[in-house]
Design a protein around this motif. Structure first.
Motif, PDB file in Angstrom:
ATOM      1  N   ALA A   1       0.856  -1.194   0.000  1.00 36.63           N
ATOM      2  CA  ALA A   1       0.000   0.000   0.000  1.00 36.63           C
ATOM      3  C   ALA A   1       0.881   1.229   0.000  1.00 36.63           C
ATOM      4  O   ALA A   1       1.857   1.314   0.760  1.00 36.63           O
ATOM      5  N   ALA A   2       0.515   2.193  -0.864  1.00 30.19           N
ATOM      6  CA  ALA A   2       1.257   3.455  -0.892  1.00 30.19           C
ATOM      7  C   ALA A   2       0.891   4.278   0.341  1.00 30.19           C
ATOM      8  O   ALA A   2      -0.265   4.296   0.775  1.00 30.19           O
ATOM      9  N   VAL A   3       1.890   4.942   0.903  1.00 29.39           N
ATOM     10  CA  VAL A   3       1.670   5.775   2.084  1.00 29.39           C
ATOM     11  C   VAL A   3       1.710   7.238   1.663  1.00 29.39           C
ATOM     12  O   VAL A   3       2.720   7.693   1.103  1.00 29.39           O
ATOM     13  N   PRO A   4       0.635   7.997   1.894  1.00 30.17           N
ATOM     14  CA  PRO A   4       0.627   9.415   1.500  1.00 30.17           C
ATOM     15  C   PRO A   4       1.786  10.173   2.155  1.00 30.17           C
ATOM     16  O   PRO A   4       2.125   9.952   3.310  1.00 30.17           O
ATOM     17  N   GLU A   5       2.390  11.065   1.355  1.00 30.75           N
ATOM     18  CA  GLU A   5       3.462  11.947   1.794  1.00 30.75           C
ATOM     19  C   GLU A   5       4.731  11.187   2.183  1.00 30.75           C
ATOM     20  O   GLU A   5       5.592  11.707   2.882  1.00 30.75           O
ATOM     21  N   ARG A   6       4.838   9.919   1.755  1.00 31.51           N
ATOM     22  CA  ARG A   6       6.054   9.139   1.989  1.00 31.51           C
ATOM     23  C   ARG A   6       6.425   8.417   0.708  1.00 31.51           C
ATOM     24  O   ARG A   6       5.565   8.073  -0.107  1.00 31.51           O
ATOM     25  N   THR A   7       7.701   8.193   0.513  1.00 32.00           N
ATOM     26  CA  THR A   7       8.150   7.521  -0.707  1.00 32.00           C
ATOM     27  C   THR A   7       8.083   6.002  -0.590  1.00 32.00           C
ATOM     28  O   THR A   7       7.997   5.300  -1.586  1.00 32.00           O
ATOM     29  N   GLU A   8       8.130   5.502   0.632  1.00 36.09           N
ATOM     30  CA  GLU A   8       8.108   4.054   0.811  1.00 36.09           C
ATOM     31  C   GLU A   8       6.663   3.535   0.854  1.00 36.09           C
ATOM     32  O   GLU A   8       5.710   4.302   0.892  1.00 36.09           O
ATOM     33  N   THR A   9       6.561   2.230   0.866  1.00 35.52           N
ATOM     34  CA  THR A   9       5.250   1.582   0.931  1.00 35.52           C
ATOM     35  C   THR A   9       5.169   0.708   2.171  1.00 35.52           C
ATOM     36  O   THR A   9       6.190   0.306   2.735  1.00 35.52           O
ATOM     37  N   ASP A  10       3.938   0.372   2.548  1.00 40.13           N
ATOM     38  CA  ASP A  10       3.705  -0.548   3.662  1.00 40.13           C
ATOM     39  C   ASP A  10       3.321  -1.913   3.122  1.00 40.13           C
ATOM     40  O   ASP A  10       2.539  -2.016   2.167  1.00 40.13           O
ATOM     41  N   VAL A  11       3.846  -2.943   3.738  1.00 41.45           N
ATOM     42  CA  VAL A  11       3.465  -4.312   3.373  1.00 41.45           C
ATOM     43  C   VAL A  11       2.185  -4.662   4.127  1.00 41.45           C
ATOM     44  O   VAL A  11       2.165  -4.680   5.359  1.00 41.45           O
ATOM     45  N   ILE A  12       1.137  -4.932   3.379  1.00 43.38           N
ATOM     46  CA  ILE A  12      -0.156  -5.266   3.992  1.00 43.38           C
ATOM     47  C   ILE A  12      -0.289  -6.776   4.195  1.00 43.38           C
ATOM     48  O   ILE A  12      -0.826  -7.240   5.195  1.00 43.38           O
ATOM     49  N   SER A  13       0.202  -7.529   3.239  1.00 43.93           N
ATOM     50  CA  SER A  13       0.040  -8.977   3.331  1.00 43.93           C
ATOM     51  C   SER A  13       1.131  -9.660   2.512  1.00 43.93           C
ATOM     52  O   SER A  13       1.593  -9.123   1.497  1.00 43.93           O
ATOM     53  N   THR A  14       1.527 -10.830   2.979  1.00 44.71           N
ATOM     54  CA  THR A  14       2.481 -11.654   2.223  1.00 44.71           C
ATOM     55  C   THR A  14       1.893 -13.042   2.024  1.00 44.71           C
ATOM     56  O   THR A  14       1.078 -13.513   2.827  1.00 44.71           O
ATOM     57  N   GLY A  15       2.304 -13.699   0.983  1.00 46.81           N
ATOM     58  CA  GLY A  15       1.873 -15.085   0.764  1.00 46.81           C
ATOM     59  C   GLY A  15       0.467 -15.236   0.229  1.00 46.81           C
ATOM     60  O   GLY A  15      -0.105 -16.333   0.272  1.00 46.81           O
ATOM     61  N   GLY A  16      -0.117 -14.148  -0.292  1.00 50.62           N
ATOM     62  CA  GLY A  16      -1.420 -14.286  -0.920  1.00 50.62           C
ATOM     63  C   GLY A  16      -1.306 -15.092  -2.206  1.00 50.62           C
ATOM     64  O   GLY A  16      -0.257 -15.102  -2.862  1.00 50.62           O
TER      65      GLY A  16
ATOM     66  N   ALA B   1      -7.498  -6.950   6.326  1.00 47.86           N
ATOM     67  CA  ALA B   1      -6.556  -5.838   6.264  1.00 47.86           C
ATOM     68  C   ALA B   1      -6.422  -5.313   4.837  1.00 47.86           C
ATOM     69  O   ALA B   1      -6.369  -4.095   4.603  1.00 47.86           O
ATOM     70  N   VAL B   2      -6.380  -6.220   3.885  1.00 52.25           N
ATOM     71  CA  VAL B   2      -6.270  -5.812   2.479  1.00 52.25           C
ATOM     72  C   VAL B   2      -7.531  -5.075   2.042  1.00 52.25           C
ATOM     73  O   VAL B   2      -7.469  -4.036   1.376  1.00 52.25           O
ATOM     74  N   ALA B   3      -8.695  -5.615   2.412  1.00 54.61           N
ATOM     75  CA  ALA B   3      -9.953  -4.964   2.042  1.00 54.61           C
ATOM     76  C   ALA B   3     -10.053  -3.569   2.644  1.00 54.61           C
ATOM     77  O   ALA B   3     -10.491  -2.618   1.982  1.00 54.61           O
ATOM     78  N   ALA B   4      -9.639  -3.409   3.893  1.00 57.62           N
ATOM     79  CA  ALA B   4      -9.698  -2.100   4.549  1.00 57.62           C
ATOM     80  C   ALA B   4      -8.723  -1.121   3.899  1.00 57.62           C
ATOM     81  O   ALA B   4      -9.049   0.048   3.661  1.00 57.62           O
ATOM     82  N   ALA B   5      -7.527  -1.587   3.566  1.00 57.37           N
ATOM     83  CA  ALA B   5      -6.534  -0.711   2.952  1.00 57.37           C
ATOM     84  C   ALA B   5      -6.974  -0.247   1.573  1.00 57.37           C
ATOM     85  O   ALA B   5      -6.695   0.892   1.166  1.00 57.37           O
TER      86      ALA B   5
END
Length: 208
Positions: free
Chosen positions: A148-163, A188-192
């Motif tokens: 998921a992209a994080v507003p005002e940040r260049t990095e991303t957040d990992v929401i889920s692995t192994g899907g 978590a993925v649906a909410a994001a």
């Protein structure tokens, strides 16, 4: 007078040649009849199961005209073969199928398909990606990480692995990706997805 073919002249000639010829014809007729009866009996004794009557693409909902009930020999009959047309009608295919393939429950989106994956995949969640151009590169069974992209940040957040990729549906733009996930990660993925664009990274392809 036109020349008579040799096999017809044998019939007009009395004696052992005609008798041999007639016996051979009779033997061939009996052999063909026995072969026909054997094939008929083999078909009648084989269990009946559904096969795809035409090529069907992933994401399509099956109709009664898409399948046919035919005899299938035991050695070629999968354990999860579908035998009742009513069980297939309206079901959505996760992977494209060719005409003549046996219809199995694990080809449809649902619990049978989820159970085919190893792990705690119990929930299927639809995802629209920030970059839908990647969809044609994904295949059923691929393992992916959800970012998921994080507003005002260049990095991303990992929401889920192994899907696991259940279905890549590109019939409509921008396309939808169905993912199999453990229940908590699916939530978590649906909410994001409600507040931020999502992306996927291919973790590892399904072994061939």
């Amino acid at each position: 007078m036109a020349d008579i073919p040799p096999f017809l002249s044998s019939l007009r000639t009395p004696g052992w040649r005609r008798a041999v010829f007639l016996r051979r014809v009779l033997a061939v007729v009996l052999l063909l009849a026995a072969l026909g009866l054997a094939l008929r009996d083999a078909g009648a004794g084989a269990p009946r199961a559904l096969v795809f009557a035409r090529p069907v693409t992933a994401g399509e909902a099956l109709t009664r005209d898409d399948v046919a009930l035919v005899p299938v020999p035991d050695p070629l009959l999968p354990a999860s073969a579908v035998r009742d047309p009513a069980e297939a009608e309206g079901r959505i295919l996760a992977v494209e199928a060719a005409a003549g393939e046996v219809v199995t429950a694990s080809r449809f989106i649902g619990t049978d398909l989820s159970n085919a994956f190893v792990g705690e995949i119990t929930t299927i969640v639809p995802v629209r990606l920030a970059e839908p151009e990647i969809l044609p590169l994904l295949r059923h069974g691929d393992s992916v990480t959800i970012l998921a992209a994080v507003p005002e940040r260049t990095e991303t957040d990992v929401i889920s692995t192994g899907g696991r990729v259940i279905l890549v549906d590109t019939r409509e733009s921008p396309g939808t990706l169905l993912l199999g996930l453990p229940e908590e990660e699916a939530h978590a993925v649906a909410a994001a997805s409600l507040s931020t664009p999502l992306a996927v990274v291919l973790s590892s392809p399904l072994p061939k």
